[in-house]
Each structure stands twice: as C-alpha cells, then as structure tokens.
Design an enzyme around this catalytic site. Structure first.
Site, PDB file in Angstrom:
ATOM      1  N   PHE A 180       2.157-106.342  55.491  1.00  0.00           N
ATOM      2  CA  PHE A 180       3.399-106.175  54.853  1.00  0.00           C
ATOM      3  C   PHE A 180       4.188-104.938  55.731  1.00  0.00           C
ATOM      4  O   PHE A 180       4.736-104.210  54.697  1.00  0.00           O
ATOM      5  CB  PHE A 180       3.519-106.272  53.308  1.00  0.00           C
ATOM      6  N   ASP A 226       3.549-108.418  59.689  1.00  0.00           N
ATOM      7  CA  ASP A 226       4.716-108.622  58.654  1.00  0.00           C
ATOM      8  C   ASP A 226       5.198-110.053  59.277  1.00  0.00           C
ATOM      9  O   ASP A 226       5.060-110.323  60.316  1.00  0.00           O
ATOM     10  CB  ASP A 226       5.697-107.672  58.903  1.00  0.00           C
ATOM     11  N   ASN A 269       1.210-114.113  59.049  1.00  0.00           N
ATOM     12  CA  ASN A 269       1.075-114.108  57.399  1.00  0.00           C
ATOM     13  C   ASN A 269      -0.136-113.416  56.621  1.00  0.00           C
ATOM     14  O   ASN A 269      -1.104-113.515  57.276  1.00  0.00           O
ATOM     15  CB  ASN A 269       0.587-115.644  56.694  1.00  0.00           C
ATOM     16  N   ASP A 296       1.675-103.034  51.157  1.00  0.00           N
ATOM     17  CA  ASP A 296       2.914-102.698  50.482  1.00  0.00           C
ATOM     18  C   ASP A 296       3.838-103.844  50.584  1.00  0.00           C
ATOM     19  O   ASP A 296       4.812-104.041  51.300  1.00  0.00           O
ATOM     20  CB  ASP A 296       3.568-101.488  51.386  1.00  0.00           C
ATOM     21  N   CYS A 314       6.088-103.324  43.938  1.00  0.00           N
ATOM     22  CA  CYS A 314       7.214-103.065  43.481  1.00  0.00           C
ATOM     23  C   CYS A 314       7.825-104.027  42.404  1.00  0.00           C
ATOM     24  O   CYS A 314       8.999-104.291  42.363  1.00  0.00           O
ATOM     25  CB  CYS A 314       8.225-102.881  44.720  1.00  0.00           C
TER      26      CYS A 314
END
Length: 379
Positions: A212, A234, A262, A283, A323
């Site tokens: 990511f 990504d 992916n 992340d 997050c």
C-alpha cells in the site's frame, strides 16, 4: 445577520456533549425547524432549555450537528481568523522548521469539517461538510490573511485560484513533488511524517517490501537509509507513476521498483514462492468505515499481517499501521498477537507511533485518535 435556530436535545442526551464530544446525532435531538437547511447555525439546549453550545446543522445526515463553540459567539470572519491563528500558533510551536504539515485538523482545532494542509508556500483545503462549504469565502479570506500562501487549492472542488505549478517539499532529505489536485487527501499523508524515522535503524542492508505504498515515501526513505532493494506495491496506477517519478527525482531507481498490484494477492504470491524480506511495511487505507464492520476489518488486517509475518526472515522487522478510527489501539495489537500466534512466530513490539503533532487529538472525541503504527520484530 445569519439566523440561528434553537433546538433541544432529548432528556439525558447532553452528557456526551458536556464531556467534550462535539457531535450530535439525529436520534439525540427532539427535532429541528422544518425550514432548516444544511449548514444552518443552531443553538443547542438540553431538554430543560439550558444553553449548551452553538454549531451547524445538517438535517440530511445522521450526524446532525457539529459543535463550533460552547458560547454564543458570532460565526463570522473574526471567528475563522481567530481559530486559524490559534491553530497556526500551535504548529509554529511544535513543527520547528518543517514546511509540510497540517494547519487545521477539524474538530481538534475547533473547526469541524475543515482541513487545511500546508506544503511550503502552497495550501490545500478540504471542506468536508455543508456547514464549512457554506462559509468557504470566510475560510478562504482567513487562510489568505494568516498563512499568506502563493497558491490555494480546494479539494473536491474547483481550484480557488489558478494553479501555479506543483509545490515541492523536502521530507527527511527526500525531494517530494506534491500534487494538490490529484493526490489522495490533500496531496500527501502528512499524519505519518513523524513515524518515518522509525525505519532508519532497521533499513540498512535490507530487502524491503512496501505494501500500500501510495507515492512510496516509506520505501524511498528506507532506500535513503541504506536498503539494498525496495519493492513498492499499490493498486493505484497514478500513485505508482508518482512513486516512480520520485525515485527518479531522488536518484533511487537503482534500488527502488514500484508496481501496480493487489496487496492481498501479492502477499499470497510472495508466500507461495517462499520469498523472504528483512523489512515489510503495511500502511493500508482504512479497512473499516463503520463500527458494525469491525469484525470484517479485523479479518482483513489479520490476513495481511499474517502473510507479512510469514515473509520475514528471523530478526526481521514489520512496520504495520491502521488509520481506522473505529479500530482501537488495543484491538489492533490484539489482532497482531493473533496473527503471530497463527503463524507460530515469536514477535515482539519494539516501537510505536501515532498521528503527528500537527494532527492533535481532542480528548472528548475518541474518533480523533485514529492512527496506529507498530514496529514488530520477528524472532
């Protein structure tokens, strides 16, 4: 003068507001005037008629009222000037010489629904609610007066000014071009900047997998810290294009490769080929958008962390983040322990991080503490 509606909370619904939480939901209100429009100002009262605060209303959303002030203050030009000056004063105290940081972080700066990010002499604004969008001219004027930027861009909207080129900022020695109009959020994920130095002491001589990766800052900083090979993945072709360009701009193409993919599939394929890494970075974007989706999100987090742990050599490191503000730090760490147990690896937590000091946490609003960053070592 702008009209202000008076509305009441149902009996017993004022406690959370009195404890510092700035959100009121529709089911906590006795009602609102039939002519109320999204963004209208309201004075909140408890069921007995005692004044509680002033905010703005959106009768079309479940989160109906966001509180702006605990007193009957005018929500005018001086209001926005004062709040943005206060926010800027805090950043000047804590940000030192940094040129890329968040100036206004919504509720934590008393301006719910507004984000203002600074990239040197350029500023990006997000107007996330009808209440803030209704007051865009007041906000624009206040930002211009306090920050004196060369360029202002409003995300999810047309540019407020003609674009004058992409700003460039330096982040831990990396020369980074910021795309204010097309990049995610306002151009970069500024909340991770304080966490990037965590990898400096583990990247030397390492083979790194950056999952990511977005525009590749984790991986590029690992390369600057001595990593021998960095692979970034990504799903966004635009992000990979920018990551590749940043590697070229900083002379790191000999060690950094970025590709569209992916992450779930890529981790499985690396595992199938029995590949091994010295440092894996996870992340991801938020996996959970609602509290009732936490079990589904935990399954996703566990899958990627379990796969990552299987790829690590003995003594190697995993930097893993979330997050999702619905997912507490305790739940996140428990998920990591479950993943380690399932792959039968002994794992220790060696460092922790959170959102940067330019993203302050409002103690009455648990949702404002959202970023978790754990550095794990697999033994």
């Amino acid at each position: 003068m702008e009209p202000i509606h008076a509305i009441r909370l149902k009996p017993g619904e004022q406690d959370r507001l009195l404890a510092g939480h700035p959100w009121i939901f529709q089911n906590e209100l006795e009602g609102w005037p039939p002519d109320a429009a999204p963004g209208d100002l309201v004075d909140l009262h408890d069921s007995q008629g005692h004044f509680l605060g002033r905010g703005y209303l959106n009768p079309r959303t479940t989160l109906a009222v966001r509180v702006l002030a605990r007193g009957r203050v005018p929500v005018d030009q001086e209001f926005f000037l004062a709040r943005i000056r206060q926010a800027m004063a805090l950043r000047e105290r804590f940000m030192g010489g940094r040129v890329a940081y968040r100036v206004v972080h919504g509720e934590a700066d008393g301006l719910p629904g507004l984000v203002v990010d600074r990239y040197d002499d350029a500023v990006a604004i997000q107007l996330l609610t009808a209440g803030m969008d209704r007051r865009r001219e007041l906000i624009l004027t206040a930002v211009e007066e306090v920050l004196r930027p060369r360029t202002i861009v409003a995300r999810n909207d047309s540019p407020m000014r003609e674009r004058e080129g992409l700003p460039t900022v330096t982040i831990y020695g990396l020369d980074v071009v910021v795309d204010l109009l097309e990049g995610q959020k306002t151009g970069l994920f500024l909340d991770q900047i304080d966490n990037y130095p965590l990898i400096e002491r583990m990247a030397g001589g390492a083979e790194v997998l950056d999952c990511f990766c977005y525009v590749g800052l984790w991986g590029l900083l690992a390369a600057r810290s001595g990593a021998t090979r960095v692979t970034g993945i990504d799903q966004s072709p635009a992000a990979i294009k920018q990551a590749t360009a940043l590697a070229e701009r900083n002379g790191l193409t000999d060690r950094c490769t970025f590709r569209v993919g992916n992450v779930f599939d890529e981790l499985r394929e690396h595992d199938r080929r029995r590949e091994a890494f010295d440092l894996v970075i996870l992340d991801p974007p938020a996996f959970v958008k609602a509290h009732n989706r936490i079990p589904e999100a935990l399954a996703g987090y566990k899958e990627i962390n379990l796969r990552a742990m299987r790829l690590l050599r003995p003594g190697a490191f995993l930097v893993t983040c979330s997050c999702s503000y619905h997912l507490s730090a305790e739940l996140f760490r428990r998920m990591l322990w479950d993943a380690a147990r399932d792959v039968r690896r002994t794992v220790r937590l060696v460092a922790r991080g959170q959102q940067g000091r330019d993203h302050p946490i409002l103690l009455g609003l648990t949702e404002s503490e959202y970023l978790k960053c754990c550095v794990l070592q697999v033994l």
